[in-house]
Enzyme design. Structure first.
Site, PDB file in Angstrom:
ATOM      1  N   ARG A   1       1.129  -1.229  -0.040  1.00 29.78           N
ATOM      2  CA  ARG A   1       0.017  -0.102  -0.084  1.00 29.78           C
ATOM      3  C   ARG A   1       0.891   1.157  -0.085  1.00 29.78           C
ATOM      4  O   ARG A   1       0.597   2.260  -0.380  1.00 29.78           O
ATOM      5  CB  ARG A   1      -1.009  -0.056   1.157  1.00 29.78           C
ATOM      6  CG  ARG A   1      -0.237   0.069   2.573  1.00 29.78           C
ATOM      7  CD  ARG A   1      -1.143   0.397   3.777  1.00 29.78           C
ATOM      8  NE  ARG A   1      -0.385   0.103   4.896  1.00 29.78           N
ATOM      9  CZ  ARG A   1      -0.789   0.609   6.254  1.00 29.78           C
ATOM     10  NH1 ARG A   1      -1.568   1.592   6.105  1.00 29.78           N
ATOM     11  NH2 ARG A   1      -0.323   0.522   7.255  1.00 29.78           N
TER      12      ARG A   1
ATOM     13  N   SER B   1      -4.643   5.572   5.379  1.00 23.78           N
ATOM     14  CA  SER B   1      -4.259   4.516   5.303  1.00 23.78           C
ATOM     15  C   SER B   1      -4.095   3.474   3.899  1.00 23.78           C
ATOM     16  O   SER B   1      -3.302   2.791   3.788  1.00 23.78           O
ATOM     17  CB  SER B   1      -5.436   3.371   5.994  1.00 23.78           C
ATOM     18  OG  SER B   1      -5.900   3.982   7.255  1.00 23.78           O
TER      19      SER B   1
ATOM     20  N   GLU C   1     -18.476   4.492  -0.454  1.00 25.46           N
ATOM     21  CA  GLU C   1     -17.961   3.457  -1.580  1.00 25.46           C
ATOM     22  C   GLU C   1     -18.800   3.306  -2.905  1.00 25.46           C
ATOM     23  O   GLU C   1     -18.187   3.558  -3.856  1.00 25.46           O
ATOM     24  CB  GLU C   1     -17.428   2.151  -0.965  1.00 25.46           C
ATOM     25  CG  GLU C   1     -16.271   2.267   0.028  1.00 25.46           C
ATOM     26  CD  GLU C   1     -17.135   2.659   1.419  1.00 25.46           C
ATOM     27  OE1 GLU C   1     -18.236   2.593   1.492  1.00 25.46           O
ATOM     28  OE2 GLU C   1     -16.132   2.980   2.588  1.00 25.46           O
TER      29      GLU C   1
ATOM     30  N   ARG D   1      -1.504  -4.269   3.772  1.00 24.03           N
ATOM     31  CA  ARG D   1      -1.145  -3.510   4.830  1.00 24.03           C
ATOM     32  C   ARG D   1       0.147  -3.638   5.347  1.00 24.03           C
ATOM     33  O   ARG D   1       0.925  -2.728   5.818  1.00 24.03           O
ATOM     34  CB  ARG D   1      -2.108  -3.403   6.022  1.00 24.03           C
ATOM     35  CG  ARG D   1      -1.707  -2.717   7.251  1.00 24.03           C
ATOM     36  CD  ARG D   1      -3.020  -2.761   7.996  1.00 24.03           C
ATOM     37  NE  ARG D   1      -2.502  -2.014   9.561  1.00 24.03           N
ATOM     38  CZ  ARG D   1      -2.022  -2.475  10.588  1.00 24.03           C
ATOM     39  NH1 ARG D   1      -2.039  -3.778  10.701  1.00 24.03           N
ATOM     40  NH2 ARG D   1      -1.820  -1.914  11.512  1.00 24.03           N
TER      41      ARG D   1
END
Lengths: 311, 281
Positions: A7, A33, A54, A163
């Site tokens: 990411r 994030s 979304e 992540r």
């Protein structure tokens, strides 16, 4: 070995390619994030937060793309592929619009957030939609090159990022990334491991371990899940006679299924799938969860030995 | 608008209604009620308001239209055909295997369709994206979209309702086809979206309530939307579902069912009588 989360590489790539390509980036309140904030800081006039919405983000992306924009719509894999499935299917893929979905926090390595945020179904969901391309890069360099390839590809692309910081395997100077092409990263003749995402370094470690035991195991990095590279799979089946797949995804619907489909129709050989076995994830430290669910070099090596018994 | 122009538009709208019914009758399938209720608006948009060219349907500077209530494709196809985007003779192929006139609008196959739609709640979001692209590129095209009143029950509509004022999309004009009926009956009984005007006002839209079948009132609302800066405009059009065909008017049963041969003949007869009357005027 240096480690970087894919990411992070996604954010770096957007900031880098924002210089040379007219891309627009959308995010649904997760820019810190998903790392799209890296792009936002550099190109605030081309970054739009949709808030925690979304569905609207995906169809707004479709509208932007219909006006000629290359759009990156970013959220966690769970919400990009899960919550917004129908918007992706009807709004983006049906009209074949130029939207790239940057789905971060895929898989169980999300860790502490637990099952609600650990998407283990996204590849399966996205794979069934016509026009969709699915890229699941293994490291920093491959992620950056995958973003560039997605920009150059006309049509929808689902990019899957993690992540957790993962080993940097590839060298940007020498590594060639091409949509639809698997890459043989270790040679072998007894069996083949086809891995994707963070399971690639695990597969390499498994093959190295097995080599010490006298087994010659090929490793293929399959960053493109769709369109799947049939040629490299069939060649591996013919030359090594046994296949193990490894992915951070449910064994139903993901890389394992895609490879099984190719083998069954073209060159049936014994195979085993390493992945989560139709189970939800749970909270915990990423490394502990990967161990608990068998997403390790040790389990891959074990499955290689199992599949060899079936030859 | 001059009276003669209004009469011309009414004539076109009557033909659009005939074409829409021909499409649905030929397919033995489709949505006549809501198609008839928006026929006047689409005629006004495509023949009077929008900057479009049937010979150059992909011009990047054109105005855009998104049929958020995509099931009313018969009305959109009919107005596009009457405007010259494709032959009116193709209308009877609607919904038939191999036809480009898909059951719901398909931007890849139908000339003049700016966005594929059909899954309710999505069109207005796509319209947001188009309006945003116009702002980014500093283009002065406008974006129009029509929602059904039942469609307002979709949560995604309210995501879009928040979004458009947030980004000050004053190049977006949306309409609600407020005919009060959805498949299962009265919107207020199925799941009330009322009051529609106050909801959009509280979300930050400029709201105008008008009559869907009064060309002058509609045009004035559209012009007011163009003049409104800093926020999008929602025009709530009070309409009659099935407008123009006596036995279809205000009857939810005609939401998604096709007329049989006899009913079709009767509907065409009524619209032909309307056309004859308009030609005399």
């Amino acid at each position: 070995m240096a480690k970087t989360a894919t990411r992070e590489a996604y954010g770096m790539a957007l900031a880098e390619f924002g210089e040379s390509y007219d891309i627009v980036v959308l995010d649904a309140d997760l820019s810190k994030s998903t790392k799209t904030d890296t792009f936002k800081k550099k190109f605030p006039e081309r970054f739009f937060n949709t808030g925690i919405a979304e569905a609207n983000m995906m169809t707004t992306a479709a509208g932007l793309a219909s006006c000629g924009k290359i759009v990156f719509a970013s959220s966690f894999a769970m919400f990009a592929a899960g919550r917004a499935f129908e918007q992706v299917r009807n709004g983006i893929c049906y009209p074949n619009l130029n939207v790239k979905i940057g789905a971060t926090h895929a898989g169980i390595s999300v860790g502490e957030d637990g099952a609600t945020h650990q998407c283990l179904e996204d590849i399966g969901i996205m794979r069934t939609i016509p026009n969709m391309v699915i890229l699941n890069p293994a490291d920093k360099v491959e992620s950056i090159l995958a973003v560039e390839a997605a920009i150059k590809h006309e049509g929808p692309v689902y990019l899957r990022f993690g992540r957790l910081a993962v080993p940097e395997i590839f060298d940007r100077e020498t590594y060639k990334f091409e949509i639809g092409k698997g890459v043989e990263i270790m040679e072998g003749t007894d069996a083949t491991i086809i891995a994707t995402g963070l399971m690639v370094p695990e597969a390499m470690e498994a093959a190295a371990k097995l080599k010490g035991e006298g087994l010659s195991v090929r490793v293929i990095n399959m960053a493109t899940i769709k369109p799947i590279d049939k040629d490299i799979i069939v060649k591996a089946a013919k030359e090594t006679g046994a296949i193990v797949t490894a992915e951070e995804h449910n064994i139903i619907g993901g890389l394992g299924s895609a490879v099984a489909e190719v083998l069954a129709e073209n060159s049936p050989v014994p195979m085993k799938r390493v992945g989560t076995e139709d189970k939800f994830g749970q909270s915990g430290k990423p490394a502990e969860l990967l161990e608990l669910y068998g997403l390790t070099a040790a389990n891959i090596a074990k499955q290689v030995k199992e599949v060899l018994k079936m030859k | 608008m001059e009276t003669s122009r209004i009469t011309e538009l009414k004539l076109i709208a009557a033909n659009v209604r005939k074409d829409a019914l021909t499409a649905v009758h030929s397919a033995s399938s489709g949505h006549p009620g809501g198609s008839l209720s928006i026929a006047d608006l689409l005629t006004l948009l495509y023949f009077e308001v929008m900057n479009i060219d049937p010979k150059d349907p992909k011009n990047p500077d054109r105005d855009r239209f998104v049929l958020s209530k995509g099931h009313c494709a018969p009305a959109l196809y009919s107005v596009l055909a009457e405007r010259g985007f494709f032959p009116v003779d193709d209308i009877p192929t609607f919904r038939k295997t191999g036809s480009y006139l898909q059951g719901h609008p398909d931007m890849k196959s139908v000339p003049g369709v700016d966005m594929s739609s059909g899954s309710l709640g999505q069109g207005v979001c796509a319209a947001n994206g188009m309006a945003l692209a116009g702002k980014i590129d500093k283009k002065d095209y406008r974006v129009y979209t029509v929602l059904g009143d039942g469609e307002l029950q979709e949560g995604q509509v309210w995501e879009a309702a928040m979004y458009a004022p947030h980004y000050k999309l004053d190049n977006l004009t949306a309409f609600v086809d407020f005919n009060g009926l959805q498949i299962d009956g009265d919107i207020a009984e199925v799941m009330s979206p009322l009051p529609i005007d106050k909801k959009f006002e509280s979300f930050g839209w400029h709201v105008i309530v008008t009559d869907a079948h009064d060309f002058e009132a509609l045009l004035s609302a559209i012009n007011e939307a163009k003049e409104t800066k800093g926020k999008p405009t929602m025009i709530i059009m009070k309409s009659v579902k099935g407008k123009g065909v006596s036995f279809m008017e205000n009857n939810a049963a005609w939401h998604g069912s096709a007329p049989n041969d006899e009913q079709y003949a009767q509907a065409i007869k009524e619209l032909d009588a309307e056309i004859a009357k308009l030609k005399e005027a």
